[in-house]
Design a protein around this motif. Sequence first.
Motif, PDB file in Angstrom:
ATOM      1  N   GLU A   1      -8.938   8.596  67.891  1.00 29.43           N
ATOM      2  CA  GLU A   1      -7.898   7.713  67.358  1.00 29.43           C
ATOM      3  C   GLU A   1      -6.534   8.301  67.711  1.00 29.43           C
ATOM      4  OE1 GLU A   1      -6.246   4.881  66.631  1.00 29.43           O
ATOM      5  OE2 GLU A   1      -8.169   4.516  65.620  1.00 29.43           O
TER       6      GLU A   1
ATOM      7  N   GLN B   1      -2.531   6.596  60.696  1.00 27.16           N
ATOM      8  CA  GLN B   1      -3.293   5.744  59.794  1.00 27.16           C
ATOM      9  C   GLN B   1      -2.420   4.680  59.140  1.00 27.16           C
ATOM     10  OE1 GLN B   1      -6.670   5.916  59.573  1.00 27.16           O
ATOM     11  NE2 GLN B   1      -6.494   4.006  58.400  1.00 27.16           N
ATOM     12  N   GLU B   2      -1.154   5.010  58.876  1.00 27.68           N
ATOM     13  CA  GLU B   2      -0.280   4.027  58.193  1.00 27.68           C
ATOM     14  C   GLU B   2      -0.040   2.798  59.062  1.00 27.68           C
ATOM     15  OE1 GLU B   2       4.082   5.961  58.692  1.00 27.68           O
ATOM     16  OE2 GLU B   2       2.498   7.348  58.094  1.00 27.68           O
TER      17      GLU B   2
ATOM     18  N   ILE C   1      -2.240   1.701  61.410  1.00 29.71           N
ATOM     19  CA  ILE C   1      -3.536   1.010  61.407  1.00 29.71           C
ATOM     20  C   ILE C   1      -3.662   0.154  60.151  1.00 29.71           C
ATOM     21  CG2 ILE C   1      -6.035   1.359  61.252  1.00 29.71           C
ATOM     22  CD1 ILE C   1      -5.617   3.884  63.008  1.00 29.71           C
ATOM     23  N   ASP C   2      -3.275   0.724  59.017  1.00 30.39           N
ATOM     24  CA  ASP C   2      -3.358  -0.007  57.751  1.00 30.39           C
ATOM     25  C   ASP C   2      -2.361  -1.165  57.703  1.00 30.39           C
ATOM     26  OD1 ASP C   2      -5.278   1.794  56.980  1.00 30.39           O
ATOM     27  OD2 ASP C   2      -3.929   3.034  55.759  1.00 30.39           O
ATOM     28  N   GLN C   3      -1.152  -0.910  58.177  1.00 31.01           N
ATOM     29  CA  GLN C   3      -0.100  -1.934  58.118  1.00 31.01           C
ATOM     30  C   GLN C   3      -0.497  -3.209  58.864  1.00 31.01           C
ATOM     31  OE1 GLN C   3       3.680  -0.631  59.689  1.00 31.01           O
ATOM     32  NE2 GLN C   3       4.649  -2.644  59.428  1.00 31.01           N
ATOM     33  N   TYR C   4      -1.105  -3.037  60.045  1.00 32.44           N
ATOM     34  CA  TYR C   4      -1.457  -4.210  60.860  1.00 32.44           C
ATOM     35  C   TYR C   4      -2.944  -4.558  60.801  1.00 32.44           C
ATOM     36  CZ  TYR C   4       3.255  -3.868  62.687  1.00 32.44           C
ATOM     37  OH  TYR C   4       4.619  -3.824  62.794  1.00 32.44           O
ATOM     38  N   LYS C   5      -3.678  -3.873  59.899  1.00 34.38           N
ATOM     39  CA  LYS C   5      -5.105  -4.141  59.715  1.00 34.38           C
ATOM     40  C   LYS C   5      -5.855  -4.052  61.052  1.00 34.38           C
ATOM     41  CE  LYS C   5      -4.597  -7.075  55.596  1.00 34.38           C
ATOM     42  NZ  LYS C   5      -3.184  -6.804  55.357  1.00 34.38           N
TER      43      LYS C   5
ATOM     44  N   LYS D   1     -10.477  -9.206  66.951  1.00 34.89           N
ATOM     45  CA  LYS D   1     -10.099  -7.901  66.382  1.00 34.89           C
ATOM     46  C   LYS D   1      -9.877  -6.854  67.478  1.00 34.89           C
ATOM     47  CE  LYS D   1     -12.560  -8.338  61.945  1.00 34.89           C
ATOM     48  NZ  LYS D   1     -13.759  -7.886  61.209  1.00 34.89           N
TER      49      LYS D   1
ATOM     50  N   ARG E   1      -6.191  -5.060  68.593  1.00 37.48           N
ATOM     51  CA  ARG E   1      -5.989  -3.616  68.569  1.00 37.48           C
ATOM     52  C   ARG E   1      -5.482  -3.111  69.929  1.00 37.48           C
ATOM     53  NH1 ARG E   1      -6.672   1.923  66.588  1.00 37.48           N
ATOM     54  NH2 ARG E   1      -5.628   2.854  68.375  1.00 37.48           N
TER      55      ARG E   1
ATOM     56  N   LYS F   1       1.242  13.811  62.380  1.00 35.69           N
ATOM     57  CA  LYS F   1       0.573  12.507  62.315  1.00 35.69           C
ATOM     58  C   LYS F   1       0.747  11.715  63.620  1.00 35.69           C
ATOM     59  CE  LYS F   1       4.455  10.004  60.168  1.00 35.69           C
ATOM     60  NZ  LYS F   1       4.864   9.143  59.035  1.00 35.69           N
TER      61      LYS F   1
END
Length: 699
Positions: free
Chosen positions: A184, A188-189, A191-195, A217, A221, A677
């Motif tokens: 990856e 992570q923030e 990834i979470d923000q844009y699902k 999906k 990405r 990060k």
Amino acid sequence: MEYLINTPIEYLKGVGAERGNVLRMEAGIDKMWDLLNYFPFRYVNRSTYVKISDLPSYEGQSIQLKGTIIGVREIGTGRAKRLQASFQDQSGVIDLVWFKGAKWIKNKLVPGVLFRVYGKPTRFGSNWNIAHPEITPFEQVAHEKGLQAIYNSTDKLTKKGLHSNGIEKLTYQLASNILGKIPEILPQEIIDQYKLIPREEAYQLIHIPRNFEDVEKAQMRIKFEELLFLQLELLLRKNANIEKSAGFAFGKTGEYFDEFYKNYIPFELTNAQKRVVKEIRKDLRDGTQMNRLLQGDVGSGKTLVALLSMLFGIGNGYQSALMAPTEILAQQHYKTIEELLAPLDIKVALLTGSVKKKARVGLFKALEEGEIHILIGTHALLEPTVKFKNLGLVVIDEQHRFGVAQRARLWRKNTKPPHILIMTATPIPRTLAMTFYGDLDVSVIDELPPGRKPINTMHFFEKSRLKVFQLMKEEIALGRQIYVVYPLIQESETMDYKNLLEGYEAISRTFPRPEFQISIVHGQMKAEDKAFEMDQFVEGNTHIMVATTVIEVGVNVPNASVMIIESSERFGLSQLHQLRGRVGRGAEKSYCILMTGEKLSQEGKKRIQTMVSTNDGFKIAEVDLEIRGPGDIMGTQQSGIMNLNLANLATDGQLVGAARETAREILKEDPKILLGKNRGLRIELKRQLKSKPNWSKIS
């Protein structure tokens, strides 16, 4: 990951040296990572099979059958010869028909072997057939369930068994075995923000999806990631320019600017022009090199803004250069600027390929001694013999016509980089501006000078030519002038030249001398002959100018009220819009007549309808982007930054904006991308930038 990035494609099972060479030459697939990034262009639902007895419910739809061949025969002779196979399942029989490639296909149609057939069934009376179906022995099917990825192939790839199915087998094998190999790289923030789904999963699902939700999906990405790295690269370059590129500080407006603005400016600036002049003034004052793109529709007053910018430089003791792509445009700029500056003690010079050697010697000497304040020219400005005393500002008009390396040569004509102002009358959609010019500041003149009337654009087929001739006569009777433009396409220059001369002769018969005077201009004329004909038209001595697209830019004749574009279906939208901008420059009503043949392609119809329905260059640019795609419009070969395998600037505008904003936020918090990060971002960015030249300062 290093294994995927560094391992040649030959080492993938089923490839080998011969296939590896073809993949490299035909598809740009060199390493295994390249194959993972060779994405399908569509998907076929392979999860369901239709019974032959149910075909009436699926007429005209693409369907999938499972069954065996029970007979093969060749019917007819010569060109009418066709190959026909009877195909059956448990519910009935259908004919499969091939009109081409019979010899190659016949050997594959082995009776008794279980096949998968895909195509569109058609009914003839009570019989059904499928023409040119996709047929695959089940033992060669990469996977039976879910969606099947369809890949682009070529004749050379197909000859090596690398048709879509062959490529699918290779990608299936590779994508099935990447677990733990693709780390990856996004925080992570984000990834979470844009699902977003994980990176590794995205690469698996884009090649081996179970359903269309998986495809969506995976594409989301990968597209976001491509666009994010593109925007990070652009913003990092822009930030590096600001930090490292110390420019000339034009600390004062200067007496030349003040005197011209107060006493000699020909008309009141529009609010948009005033806003842009302020933006440029701020850039020139702060001591870092300006890199600004000036967008403005045809006739919006970009040249005057460029002149005011050059006056800032002259007032601070610096020379300026203006580079145009054609002699006609360079001459037009020279005449315009020389006339505007006539009351002031400012020396303007012109340098094109037509300037004789003797005149050049004196020009070069005056330039190097600083006696010439503004030098206007074509590619001739790039010559090593052209040396400035103190070049402070470079204006590049219609910059997409110059190669990046060419512009770099101009940029190096001083010890410090001069300020750069790039002008374009080709409106650029927001998504493209954010991408191709993401490392530049962008100014837009989105307002036309008062008094400019919209141009009335009309479409006529050849059969209505007499109506067009009548309009031309009416306009000439009112004292107006007319352009008639023929296409010039490099591959068919001889044919186009013939069309131009035939058109000239037809117009000469309808508009005979001495009542009517006609000019003709085309690329096969000598420069001095072209200049003479142009001058005759500019001065109002001729009524009609018959020309090729040499008059697309740079010709300013306010008295010209009609632009007739012959074979207009052969022009791109941006070129049609540029040509239309040659009229409507005076206070009189103006017309643009689009002439076409009777038969138009869907794309041709769309272009003509767009031109007739709007004068808005930015709306036209959006349609042009939709039709042609970003590469054709901008010439991505030059940019040195495009790295998009999946994202599409024509359709993914929202994602471009999201990626741009995300890149801004990342660099705002972590300008050098050093935080833990962001480690994955840093590693991937370095990998992508390794093979790219740094053209940022002159792009």
